[in-house]
Structure formats: structure tokens, C-alpha cells
Design a protein around this motif. Structure first.
Motif, PDB file in Angstrom:
ATOM      1  N   GLU A  63       3.651  -5.915  -6.732  1.00 50.33           N
ATOM      2  CA  GLU A  63       3.969  -5.649  -5.332  1.00 50.33           C
ATOM      3  C   GLU A  63       3.149  -4.470  -4.805  1.00 50.33           C
ATOM      4  O   GLU A  63       2.657  -4.499  -3.672  1.00 50.33           O
ATOM      5  N   THR A  64       3.018  -3.423  -5.626  1.00 55.00           N
ATOM      6  CA  THR A  64       2.245  -2.252  -5.223  1.00 55.00           C
ATOM      7  C   THR A  64       0.781  -2.621  -5.000  1.00 55.00           C
ATOM      8  O   THR A  64       0.171  -2.232  -3.995  1.00 55.00           O
ATOM      9  N   ASN A  65       0.228  -3.371  -5.951  1.00 62.86           N
ATOM     10  CA  ASN A  65      -1.174  -3.790  -5.825  1.00 62.86           C
ATOM     11  C   ASN A  65      -1.399  -4.564  -4.531  1.00 62.86           C
ATOM     12  O   ASN A  65      -2.363  -4.313  -3.789  1.00 62.86           O
ATOM     13  N   GLU A  66      -0.515  -5.506  -4.263  1.00 60.63           N
ATOM     14  CA  GLU A  66      -0.686  -6.355  -3.081  1.00 60.63           C
ATOM     15  C   GLU A  66      -0.557  -5.550  -1.790  1.00 60.63           C
ATOM     16  O   GLU A  66      -1.321  -5.760  -0.839  1.00 60.63           O
ATOM     17  N   ALA A  67       0.409  -4.630  -1.750  1.00 61.45           N
ATOM     18  CA  ALA A  67       0.615  -3.830  -0.540  1.00 61.45           C
ATOM     19  C   ALA A  67      -0.583  -2.920  -0.272  1.00 61.45           C
ATOM     20  O   ALA A  67      -1.040  -2.791   0.873  1.00 61.45           O
TER      21      ALA A  67
END
Length: 249
Positions: A210-214
Motif C-alpha cells: 500500500e505504501t509503495n503504491e501510494a
């Protein structure tokens, strides 16, 4: 004996010790395992409910407070109106659970979040900040004249902290511990409370994704480096990303 003599002989009230305050919080929360907050990166920290009474209105408000790397963080919980301090503390913990601020370890049957000696050793060896791999990487990059922020949020409104942040080139570097982030070569799973740890570590990997995508959606380059990667190789990966950013169209 006059009133003055009596007041002099009266022992002053004693402030509760740190251990006593901790026991009070444990009792109100339902145990030390019920006081944990997830601060990201698979890390847990104990929290406390703080009561503040307005001298003007007499209204008591509850808040949740915890510390991360020497910094105090807090969240408002709401008004509590029970008759005693203990009851207000219990109400504050109830509000914290309702708000989803706590790790639901008790309901998952976890006696302790690090219940075996082996797990506790793993926890102690997986610090949240200033680990040896982070320090070596920072030293190499700093020696080359590169400047960065340490343990900072790339996006102020996103509660995700990167180990190194290069604001100008929008590069976020995460040095991931093998235990917490599920290294395919060195990751281990505690045998005690295996169901809890399965969910916990899976959630950490989901959070990483989720962090990577955001961050990528916001135009950032994300670099994740396993803690076992040699420092020279880690530094080279960061340098390559910076070169790609600065030499691009």
C-alpha cells in the motif's frame, strides 16, 4: 497543637511512580497486551490514556498518547463522564478500541506479543530506527555529498515513515528488517501464537505494498533494501535511482 502545626506535620501527597502509572493503565485497558498501537513497519508501542479536565467547564476529555523514537504522538478520543478516574480511564480505552487505534491482540488470544524468548530476541534485534544497516548506508551516502532526511514522512498526510527521504528527487528509501517484512531468505515465523504472527506479518507486507503504491501515485520512487544487503550494494541502488531522476527528461 494549633492548625499551623497540624498542617506542617501533614505528609504531602505523593505523585504516583512510573511503575504505578503503568499498572493503572494496564488495569484500565485490560492488560498490557491491550495497550498496543501499530506505528508502522511491523512495530508496536504501548500507549496510555490521558485525561484532561477543563477548569472552566469541568468537562473531562480522554486522549491516547504514545511515543515513537523520542517523539510523543497523540489522538483525541472524546468526552468521558464517569464518576471516578478509573472508570474514565476504562471508558477512554473503550473509545480507543472503537476508533481502531489499538492492535487487537487480546481478542486474538495472544498472551504476549513477544511470548517466547526466541521471539523477544527477534524483537530486540529489529529496532525501528538507526539500525546498523541504516547507519552504514547513511554513512556511505553522506560521504558522497548526498543529503537526505532521516526517518521522515515523504507525504505529510500519509502516515508512512521512510528511513531515508530525498525530497528534491522524490526518492524514499526503506531498509526492511528480514523478520518484520518477510525476507524470502532470512524471514522466520515464531512457533508460539503462530496464527497471530501469520496475520501480523502478512499485514506488514500488505502495508508495504500500500505504501509503495501510494508513493508511486504521488510521483515518488520507492527503494526497498533488505537489511542483509551489503552496504555498498545498497548505496549503489540509491545512487542509481538518484542518477535516473536527475538525468531524466
Amino acid at each position: 497543637m494549633n492548625a499551623t502545626d497540624s498542617s506542617i506535620r501533614t505528609a504531602p501527597s505523593r505523585s504516583p511512580s512510573r511503575a504505578e502509572r503503568s499498572r493503572e493503565q494496564d488495569h484500565a485497558a485490560g492488560g498490557p497486551e491491550a495497550r498496543l498501537v501499530d506505528i508502522g513497519g511491523g512495530r508496536l508501542r504501548p500507549a496510555s490514556v490521558v485525561l484532561t479536565t477543563s477548569p472552566r467547564t469541568g468537562t473531562t476529555r480522554a486522549g491516547l498518547r504514545w511515543s515513537v523514537d523520542g517523539r510523543t504522538h497523540s489522538a483525541r478520543l472524546g468526552i468521558v463522564d464517569r464518576r471516578t478516574r478509573g472508570a474514565n480511564l476504562r471508558e477512554g480505552w473503550r473509545l480507543a478500541r472503537e476508533a481502531g487505534l489499538l492492535v487487537d491482540a487480546v481478542e486474538q488470544g495472544v498472551v504476549s506479543w513477544a511470548s517466547s524468548p526466541g521471539t523477544r530476541r527477534s524483537m530486540r534485534s529489529n529496532k525501528g530506527r538507526d539500525t546498523a544497516p541504516e547507519r552504514r548506508l547513511r554513512s556511505l551516502l553522506h560521504a558522497e555529498g548526498l543529503r537526505y532526511r532521516v526517518s521522515a514522512r515523504p507525504l505529510p498526510d500519509l502516515r508512512r515513515t521512510a528511513d531515508l527521504v530525498f525530497p528534491k528527487t522524490k526518492i524514499a528509501v526503506f531498509v526492511d528488517g528480514c523478520f518484520w517484512h518477510g525476507c524470502p531468505d532470512h524471514g522466520t515465523r515464531p512457533s508460539a501464537n503462530s496464527s497471530f504472527w501469520e496475520k501480523k506479518l502478512n499485514r506488514t507486507r500488505e502495508r508495504d505494498t500500500e505504501t509503495n503504491e501510494a508513493l508511486k501515485a504521488a510521483g515518488w520512487t520507492v527503494i526497498r533494501i533488505w537489511e542483509h544487503v551489503p552496504p555498498d550494494a545498497a548505496a549503489e541502488a540509491v545512487r542509481a535511482a538518484i542518477d535516473a531522476r536527475t538525468s531524466g527528461p
